[in-house]
Design a protein around this motif. Sequence first.
Motif, PDB file in Angstrom:
ATOM      1  N   THR A 198       0.835  -1.197   0.000  1.00 30.36           N
ATOM      2  CA  THR A 198       0.000   0.000   0.000  1.00 30.36           C
ATOM      3  C   THR A 198       0.867   1.244   0.000  1.00 30.36           C
ATOM      4  O   THR A 198       1.894   1.292   0.690  1.00 30.36           O
ATOM      5  CB  THR A 198      -0.952   0.030   1.207  1.00 30.36           C
ATOM      6  N   LYS A 199       0.456   2.222  -0.762  1.00 29.90           N
ATOM      7  CA  LYS A 199       1.223   3.462  -0.811  1.00 29.90           C
ATOM      8  C   LYS A 199       1.189   4.194   0.528  1.00 29.90           C
ATOM      9  O   LYS A 199       2.086   4.978   0.840  1.00 29.90           O
ATOM     10  CB  LYS A 199       0.702   4.374  -1.913  1.00 29.90           C
ATOM     11  N   TYR A 200       0.164   3.915   1.349  1.00 24.21           N
ATOM     12  CA  TYR A 200       0.015   4.657   2.597  1.00 24.21           C
ATOM     13  C   TYR A 200       1.058   4.301   3.643  1.00 24.21           C
ATOM     14  O   TYR A 200       1.207   5.020   4.636  1.00 24.21           O
ATOM     15  CB  TYR A 200      -1.406   4.475   3.132  1.00 24.21           C
ATOM     16  N   ASP A 201       1.803   3.213   3.414  1.00 24.87           N
ATOM     17  CA  ASP A 201       2.937   2.911   4.293  1.00 24.87           C
ATOM     18  C   ASP A 201       4.000   4.001   4.224  1.00 24.87           C
ATOM     19  O   ASP A 201       4.856   4.097   5.102  1.00 24.87           O
ATOM     20  CB  ASP A 201       3.570   1.570   3.917  1.00 24.87           C
ATOM     21  N   TRP A 202       3.953   4.818   3.164  1.00 25.46           N
ATOM     22  CA  TRP A 202       4.951   5.865   2.969  1.00 25.46           C
ATOM     23  C   TRP A 202       4.405   7.235   3.375  1.00 25.46           C
ATOM     24  O   TRP A 202       4.790   8.262   2.831  1.00 25.46           O
ATOM     25  CB  TRP A 202       5.418   5.872   1.523  1.00 25.46           C
ATOM     26  N   SER A 203       3.508   7.233   4.361  1.00 26.00           N
ATOM     27  CA  SER A 203       2.993   8.476   4.918  1.00 26.00           C
ATOM     28  C   SER A 203       3.880   8.921   6.080  1.00 26.00           C
ATOM     29  O   SER A 203       4.737   8.177   6.548  1.00 26.00           O
ATOM     30  CB  SER A 203       1.552   8.286   5.406  1.00 26.00           C
ATOM     31  N   ALA A 204       3.632  10.140   6.561  1.00 29.86           N
ATOM     32  CA  ALA A 204       4.406  10.672   7.680  1.00 29.86           C
ATOM     33  C   ALA A 204       3.664  11.850   8.290  1.00 29.86           C
ATOM     34  O   ALA A 204       2.771  12.437   7.671  1.00 29.86           O
ATOM     35  CB  ALA A 204       5.802  11.103   7.234  1.00 29.86           C
ATOM     36  N   PHE A 205       4.034  12.188   9.526  1.00 26.77           N
ATOM     37  CA  PHE A 205       3.574  13.426  10.143  1.00 26.77           C
ATOM     38  C   PHE A 205       4.371  14.550   9.490  1.00 26.77           C
ATOM     39  O   PHE A 205       5.556  14.732   9.763  1.00 26.77           O
ATOM     40  CB  PHE A 205       3.789  13.386  11.651  1.00 26.77           C
ATOM     41  N   ILE A 206       3.708  15.291   8.614  1.00 25.83           N
ATOM     42  CA  ILE A 206       4.411  16.148   7.668  1.00 25.83           C
ATOM     43  C   ILE A 206       5.203  17.265   8.347  1.00 25.83           C
ATOM     44  O   ILE A 206       6.264  17.670   7.855  1.00 25.83           O
ATOM     45  CB  ILE A 206       3.422  16.722   6.631  1.00 25.83           C
ATOM     46  N   LYS A 207       4.736  17.760   9.500  1.00 26.29           N
ATOM     47  CA  LYS A 207       5.457  18.847  10.164  1.00 26.29           C
ATOM     48  C   LYS A 207       6.774  18.371  10.782  1.00 26.29           C
ATOM     49  O   LYS A 207       7.624  19.182  11.143  1.00 26.29           O
ATOM     50  CB  LYS A 207       4.574  19.484  11.239  1.00 26.29           C
ATOM     51  N   ASP A 208       6.951  17.040  10.900  1.00 27.67           N
ATOM     52  CA  ASP A 208       8.177  16.484  11.467  1.00 27.67           C
ATOM     53  C   ASP A 208       9.211  16.089  10.418  1.00 27.67           C
ATOM     54  O   ASP A 208      10.339  15.733  10.764  1.00 27.67           O
ATOM     55  CB  ASP A 208       7.859  15.241  12.300  1.00 27.67           C
ATOM     56  N   VAL A 209       8.846  16.123   9.139  1.00 27.27           N
ATOM     57  CA  VAL A 209       9.730  15.617   8.086  1.00 27.27           C
ATOM     58  C   VAL A 209      10.875  16.600   7.840  1.00 27.27           C
ATOM     59  O   VAL A 209      10.644  17.789   7.627  1.00 27.27           O
ATOM     60  CB  VAL A 209       8.943  15.379   6.783  1.00 27.27           C
ATOM     61  N   ASP A 210      12.109  16.087   7.860  1.00 25.41           N
ATOM     62  CA  ASP A 210      13.269  16.932   7.579  1.00 25.41           C
ATOM     63  C   ASP A 210      13.511  17.051   6.068  1.00 25.41           C
ATOM     64  O   ASP A 210      13.699  18.142   5.543  1.00 25.41           O
ATOM     65  CB  ASP A 210      14.519  16.408   8.293  1.00 25.41           C
ATOM     66  N   PHE A 211      13.488  15.930   5.373  1.00 25.88           N
ATOM     67  CA  PHE A 211      13.549  15.904   3.914  1.00 25.88           C
ATOM     68  C   PHE A 211      13.005  14.557   3.467  1.00 25.88           C
ATOM     69  O   PHE A 211      13.010  13.590   4.217  1.00 25.88           O
ATOM     70  CB  PHE A 211      14.978  16.125   3.383  1.00 25.88           C
ATOM     71  N   HIS A 212      12.497  14.503   2.240  1.00 16.61           N
ATOM     72  CA  HIS A 212      11.976  13.231   1.747  1.00 16.61           C
ATOM     73  C   HIS A 212      12.174  13.169   0.244  1.00 16.61           C
ATOM     74  O   HIS A 212      12.299  14.195  -0.433  1.00 16.61           O
ATOM     75  CB  HIS A 212      10.506  13.055   2.105  1.00 16.61           C
ATOM     76  N   GLY A 213      12.224  11.939  -0.267  1.00 17.61           N
ATOM     77  CA  GLY A 213      12.406  11.801  -1.699  1.00 17.61           C
ATOM     78  C   GLY A 213      12.623  10.372  -2.119  1.00 17.61           C
ATOM     79  O   GLY A 213      12.412   9.422  -1.352  1.00 17.61           O
ATOM     80  N   VAL A 214      13.057  10.213  -3.353  1.00 19.70           N
ATOM     81  CA  VAL A 214      13.344   8.908  -3.946  1.00 19.70           C
ATOM     82  C   VAL A 214      14.789   8.913  -4.426  1.00 19.70           C
ATOM     83  O   VAL A 214      15.329   9.958  -4.799  1.00 19.70           O
ATOM     84  CB  VAL A 214      12.368   8.596  -5.096  1.00 19.70           C
ATOM     85  N   TYR A 215      15.407   7.732  -4.422  1.00 16.94           N
ATOM     86  CA  TYR A 215      16.837   7.706  -4.727  1.00 16.94           C
ATOM     87  C   TYR A 215      17.284   6.324  -5.185  1.00 16.94           C
ATOM     88  O   TYR A 215      16.576   5.321  -5.015  1.00 16.94           O
ATOM     89  CB  TYR A 215      17.660   8.128  -3.507  1.00 16.94           C
ATOM     90  N   GLY A 216      18.466   6.300  -5.772  1.00 18.02           N
ATOM     91  CA  GLY A 216      19.110   5.056  -6.180  1.00 18.02           C
ATOM     92  C   GLY A 216      20.599   5.180  -5.974  1.00 18.02           C
ATOM     93  O   GLY A 216      21.079   6.048  -5.229  1.00 18.02           O
ATOM     94  N   GLU A 217      21.370   4.337  -6.640  1.00 21.51           N
ATOM     95  CA  GLU A 217      22.820   4.332  -6.450  1.00 21.51           C
ATOM     96  C   GLU A 217      23.511   5.511  -7.128  1.00 21.51           C
ATOM     97  O   GLU A 217      24.629   5.869  -6.767  1.00 21.51           O
ATOM     98  CB  GLU A 217      23.404   3.022  -6.976  1.00 21.51           C
ATOM     99  N   GLU A 218      22.836   6.128  -8.124  1.00 19.54           N
ATOM    100  CA  GLU A 218      23.451   7.237  -8.851  1.00 19.54           C
ATOM    101  C   GLU A 218      22.715   8.556  -8.714  1.00 19.54           C
ATOM    102  O   GLU A 218      23.309   9.630  -8.898  1.00 19.54           O
ATOM    103  CB  GLU A 218      23.534   6.896 -10.348  1.00 19.54           C
ATOM    104  N   PHE A 219      21.410   8.500  -8.352  1.00 18.99           N
ATOM    105  CA  PHE A 219      20.610   9.713  -8.365  1.00 18.99           C
ATOM    106  C   PHE A 219      19.686   9.772  -7.154  1.00 18.99           C
ATOM    107  O   PHE A 219      19.198   8.745  -6.679  1.00 18.99           O
ATOM    108  CB  PHE A 219      19.753   9.779  -9.640  1.00 18.99           C
TER     109      PHE A 219
END
Length: 570
Positions: free
Chosen positions: A185-206
């Motif tokens: 489920t995509k909702y596993d990737w939720s968060a308390f937004i005011k606490d987030v320092d940074f978020h994103g997607v990544y791999g070995e090069e980018f």
Amino acid sequence: MVTVRSILGLAALVPIAVAAPLEERAKSKSFLKQIDGSTWVIGNELWNVTQGQQYATKLMYKGKDLVGDAVGHYVSYNGAASDLNWTSAAIVDSGSNYINVKFTAVGGDFHWVIYDDLVGAYQYFVNRALPVLGEFRTLWRLDNQSFPNGRTNIKDGVLPPLSEYASATNVQDETWQKADGTFLTKYDWSAFIKDVDFHGVYGEEFGSWYINPGKDYINGNHLKQELMIHRESKTGDAVQLNMIHGTHYQAVSRDAFADGKTWGPWLWYLNSGSQSDAASRAKQEDRAWPYKWFKDAAYQSRGKIQGKLVLSDGRPAAGAAVFLGDNNPSVSSLDQGRDYYYITYADENGKFSIRDVRTGTYGLEAWSNGGKIADVSTLHRESEIQIRKGSNTNLKTLTWKVADVKKRIFQVGEFDRKTTGFALSGPHPYEHGRIANCPTDITYRVGESDTSDWCFGQSEVGSHSIVFPLDSLPAGNSSAAKLTVSLAGFSQGSKADVLLNNVKIGNITDMPNSQDTYRGATQAGEWRLLEFAVGAGALKAKEENKIEFKVYSSAQWRGWLWDSIILEWV
């Protein structure tokens, strides 16, 4: 209101612009190139992207297109129902090492502030004619091979590959059950937004990251939760969301915005996939916020607020949640979203302060965050608070009216608008279907049971009961009482009668649906407070009494999250 001639100042640019990773620094020049009437290319010598009427694609970095077959970048409201269409683009301000590119749509203006040696861009949106809305967002949908992983402040790991969705069964919105019974489920990737320092997607090069310092333009209070990233189940796109006005764990949040309402600036940041580099950049942006280079007069006009909260029984309001938002609001602090919002927590002495608050008139709310004041069920409010430019608004000592704890018969759970201490409430705040693991029947015995004997939620047909003895009734033959039920969240579908000694005194039934339990929330959703009168004579001395929450109708994964249950004499 943001003006064309005064948006950016050069003086404070250098500390921000020179912070790109060493291997990515180069002498370069930012640019806007128009290809045709609805196609433009923006960027610098380190990266560039092709912006079409709706979608920005062909994100070129280190010789690779990081969008590929994915959708790319866009701005939309009310889910994917309304994507903004850009009618023109122009450089509205520039200097020796930056440009500010404005893309215009009917709803408003989206800006990319591009520095010559920065891989990424500062972004912000200025409202012109957005409709009344609940959800407003910017986002990237990127190549799934280049960005196989996701990161929030509470979850870091591999995004489920598209192949797993193909072999699973869809059971609800973006939620799939695998052959082994577990869920995607995509909702596993939720968060308390005011606490987030940074978020994103990544791999070995980018790596592609959102860094949102300040967050005063984001709706809601401390417990505002949002979906941050996910895998798009139909295409496999790696999705990086920037939910600047969201509703994922709320019943309703519909706001009308003034012309000139500005979201941002935030930083969209590209790098080699290094989380340590993104973390370092996030700390740098926090130190620089509010950005001195953003010369909008309203943005720069800020002051400070401070005060001290003391309970009416003399205790300091230690650790209390403090929210500064709409003046004389008609909705809860979680539902507020038309203007700008600030949060903090009081210290152990009840003192609090918030710096860099936009000037204006605000309302203040405070509530228990558990701990030393976990027994406090009341909400403290102040209104007509004036924040002036360059000034410190000192509210001094505020007296918070609370109930007489001597009248308390029992309390189950800390009053903090969360499921703190209950069984299965952690450690991770999201897991689809976890509420189905709560026992259908629970008996909690006051004076014997622990908080952890009560489950974090209730959904299935059955009874959660609290058994308690009473040695005596109050003097004067007055035995009226009040049952306070604080719910950390509620999703429509399950219904319960509230019984005292087998006599119905109320119910938990249809309320606005905040979508929390069936989206896997286990710690909080949208808070609700219910109060039930207990008539004289209903409670019995010298024998056991029982309060029962008896679910007589249920829907899968739908129900409520428990916060605290309090019974007291009135």
